[in-house]
Design a protein around this motif. Structure first.
Motif, mmCIF file in Angstrom:
data_model
loop_
_atom_site.group_PDB
_atom_site.id
_atom_site.type_symbol
_atom_site.label_atom_id
_atom_site.label_comp_id
_atom_site.label_asym_id
_atom_site.label_seq_id
_atom_site.Cartn_x
_atom_site.Cartn_y
_atom_site.Cartn_z
ATOM 1 N N ILE A 4 0.794 -1.236 0.000
ATOM 2 C CA ILE A 4 0.000 0.000 0.000
ATOM 3 C C ILE A 4 0.825 1.285 0.000
ATOM 4 O O ILE A 4 0.272 2.366 -0.224
ATOM 5 C CB ILE A 4 -0.968 0.034 1.213
ATOM 6 N N ASN A 5 2.137 1.202 0.247
ATOM 7 C CA ASN A 5 2.944 2.423 0.278
ATOM 8 C C ASN A 5 3.349 2.806 -1.146
ATOM 9 O O ASN A 5 4.164 2.134 -1.764
ATOM 10 C CB ASN A 5 4.193 2.218 1.140
ATOM 11 N N MET A 6 2.789 3.887 -1.662
ATOM 12 C CA MET A 6 3.006 4.276 -3.057
ATOM 13 C C MET A 6 3.393 5.741 -3.165
ATOM 14 O O MET A 6 2.813 6.494 -3.946
ATOM 15 C CB MET A 6 1.757 3.973 -3.878
ATOM 16 N N ASP A 7 4.373 6.148 -2.379
ATOM 17 C CA ASP A 7 4.819 7.548 -2.425
ATOM 18 C C ASP A 7 5.336 7.920 -3.808
ATOM 19 O O ASP A 7 5.040 8.997 -4.331
ATOM 20 C CB ASP A 7 5.920 7.776 -1.387
ATOM 21 N N GLY A 8 6.135 7.034 -4.411
ATOM 22 C CA GLY A 8 6.680 7.311 -5.739
ATOM 23 C C GLY A 8 5.586 7.445 -6.775
ATOM 24 O O GLY A 8 5.610 8.346 -7.629
ATOM 25 N N THR A 9 4.604 6.551 -6.707
ATOM 26 C CA THR A 9 3.470 6.621 -7.630
ATOM 27 C C THR A 9 2.664 7.889 -7.403
ATOM 28 O O THR A 9 2.204 8.526 -8.359
ATOM 29 C CB THR A 9 2.568 5.383 -7.440
ATOM 30 N N ALA A 10 2.494 8.285 -6.147
ATOM 31 C CA ALA A 10 1.754 9.507 -5.835
ATOM 32 C C ALA A 10 2.447 10.735 -6.417
ATOM 33 O O ALA A 10 1.786 11.676 -6.891
ATOM 34 C CB ALA A 10 1.607 9.647 -4.316
ATOM 35 N N ILE A 11 3.781 10.741 -6.389
ATOM 36 C CA ILE A 11 4.530 11.864 -6.973
ATOM 37 C C ILE A 11 4.273 11.945 -8.472
ATOM 38 O O ILE A 11 4.039 13.019 -9.028
ATOM 39 C CB ILE A 11 6.030 11.703 -6.666
ATOM 40 N N MET A 12 4.329 10.793 -9.141
ATOM 41 C CA MET A 12 4.030 10.770 -10.574
ATOM 42 C C MET A 12 2.624 11.297 -10.843
ATOM 43 O O MET A 12 2.404 12.081 -11.768
ATOM 44 C CB MET A 12 4.177 9.342 -11.102
ATOM 45 N N GLN A 13 1.662 10.902 -10.015
ATOM 46 C CA GLN A 13 0.278 11.338 -10.215
ATOM 47 C C GLN A 13 0.119 12.844 -10.033
ATOM 48 O O GLN A 13 -0.594 13.496 -10.795
ATOM 49 C CB GLN A 13 -0.640 10.609 -9.231
ATOM 50 N N GLY A 14 0.802 13.385 -9.022
ATOM 51 C CA GLY A 14 0.700 14.813 -8.776
ATOM 52 C C GLY A 14 1.238 15.634 -9.935
ATOM 53 O O GLY A 14 0.580 16.562 -10.423
ATOM 54 N N VAL A 15 2.434 15.284 -10.406
ATOM 55 C CA VAL A 15 3.035 16.014 -11.527
ATOM 56 C C VAL A 15 2.241 15.766 -12.806
ATOM 57 O O VAL A 15 1.977 16.696 -13.582
ATOM 58 C CB VAL A 15 4.514 15.604 -11.718
#
Length: 444
Positions: free
Chosen positions: A317-328
């Motif tokens: 469930i830890n998807m910090d890297g994916t969240a960064i991609m989504q934000g940008v």
């Protein structure tokens, strides 16, 4: 053989990575505009791409990934059972789960907030005029009610066969609790599981010695097929995502670790080098999990009772890297299509991406599914995903390394708060390195 023993695992992986990249560039240059180029060797006609790129390099890389994934299910189940049944107070399991999930969600929210801020600051989508006919299909994310239902396995053997991590975690926790409550029978079974855990970790060490070769095959195949023309056309987007990933992985994690535990971030990052390199090479948190588990327990000093819970859950469930991609990507697509997002829209993006990291954990193609959910939430065209698919593969490698580092960081914080942490191991630069190289001559 003597020279190899003088090199640490990290150095050997880096050598394999660099050699693979150079070989990949060589094949890309050799095959430029000639997909069917033939190599004449010893009166044989060998098609370069079919034999080397799609043959040897592909087979070597896939065998390496499969070997790592082979360990994931037994490692998660056995280590989690051992950790759960060894808890001195089984009622503390709820507190442990609350801390772990809470920290993962907080770091994910921080990651996407930082990504949106950076994207607004540098505007990677301004002036970009792109058309794409790329076709892609996304699996539909299940509703939230079904997510909670799917967490509990109806057939744990089927869950293991399919590699459904959330269901395996739930079954392992329940099995471990039952063992802890079973008196003498549970104690006998605990000894068996502890022995199994030792054997599996030895197998992890064995495979880690083969890592430089696996990394070589993966890098060579990737850089033979990587389209740098697409990266050039999306240079600003690529640079923003990469910069935020590095900042979050080093600065955010380092500051959080220091503030909440007082531990030395430099020592933490030093001991996470191998796991981060594995994550970068494999682009899979699950495939890297055995290496992450070994780094967390043997190098960072987290007791197995904590690591066996936090690491598998983090890989899921830890998807910090994916969240960064989504934000940008959200800001990028909005700018490309000329859509102005409000502050409320950006807050909705943060909330949706954070909650979706749990809700879509077991769905294939999770990164793109989460991005599609975010885009739909703020009224942006999902077709915009096609614009960034071309550069997503290389960014995916970096964000996996960030995710793996985040799993370890949260494990340290939770273990420190639960007094299940060994500071002597953490502060010992040589901890966990003595078994790094196996004497294969001795095994004969």
């Amino acid at each position: 053989m003597t020279q190899n023993k003088k090199l640490g695992l990290t150095a050997r992986i880096v050598i394999g990575m660099v050699a693979g990249i150079l070989v990949g560039f060589f094949f890309k240059w050799l095959l430029a505009g000639q997909e069917e180029r033939i190599l004449h060797f010893l009166s044989l006609e060998i098609p370069l791409k079919a034999f080397f790129v799609n043959g040897l390099l592909h087979i070597g890389g896939e065998i390496f990934i499969a070997s790592l994934k082979m360990l994931v299910v037994p490692l998660v189940f056995v280590s989690l059972v051992c950790g759960t049944c060894s808890l001195s107070d089984t009622s503390s399991l709820g507190r442990l789960g609350g801390k772990t999930i809470g920290l993962y969600l907080i770091t994910t929210a921080m990651a996407i907030s930082l990504a949106i801020f950076a994207a607004l600051l540098f505007s990677p989508g301004e002036g970009v005029q792109m058309q794409s006919d790329a076709n892609f299909s996304l699996a539909e994310a299940p509703p939230l009610s079904q997510v909670f239902i799917n967490i509990f396995p109806s057939n744990p053997i089927e869950s293991m066969a399919k590699g459904n991590m959330l269901q395996i975690i739930v079954f392992a926790v329940l099995f471990g609790l039952a063992m802890a409550m079973s008196g003498k029978a549970g104690e006998r079974l605990t000894l068996v599981f502890n022995d199994l855990s030792e054997v599996i970790m030895r197998l992890v060490t064995l495979l880690m010695n083969l890592a430089p070769y696996g990394v070589f095959f993966l890098m060579a195949k990737l850089f033979t097929t990587l389209g740098f023309e697409t990266i050039a056309s999306l240079a600003k987007y690529f640079a923003v995502v990469l910069t935020v990933l590095i900042l979050h992985g080093l600065l955010s994690y380092g500051v959080i670790l220091k503030l909440l535990t007082g531990l030395n971030p430099l020592m933490f990052f030093r001991k996470m080098r191998d796991a981060a390199l594995f994550g970068f090479s494999t682009s899979s948190s699950n495939a890297t999990m055995p290496v992450t588990m070994e780094a967390v327990t043997k190098k960072l000093g987290v007791k197995n009772s904590i690591a066996s819970f936090t690491v598998p859950l983090g890989a899921t469930i830890n998807m910090d890297g994916t969240a960064i991609m989504q934000g940008v990507a959200t800001v990028f697509i909005a700018q490309v299509f000329g859509v102005d997002l409000t502050l409320a829209d950006y807050l909705m993006v943060i909330l949706t991406a954070t909650l979706a990291s749990v809700g879509t954990a077991g769905v294939p193609g999770v990164g793109l599914i989460m991005l599609a959910m975010v885009l739909q939430q703020v009224g942006l065209p999902v077709e915009g995903i096609a614009l960034i698919i071309g550069v997503d593969r290389l960014l995916d490698m970096t964000r996996t390394a960030v995710n793996v580092t985040g799993d370890a960081m949260v494990s340290c914080i939770v273990a420190k708060s639960e007094k299940e942490f060994d500071p002597d191991v953490f502060n010992d630069p040589a901890a966990g390195t003595k078994d790094e190289t196996i004497d294969f001559q001795h095994l004969r």
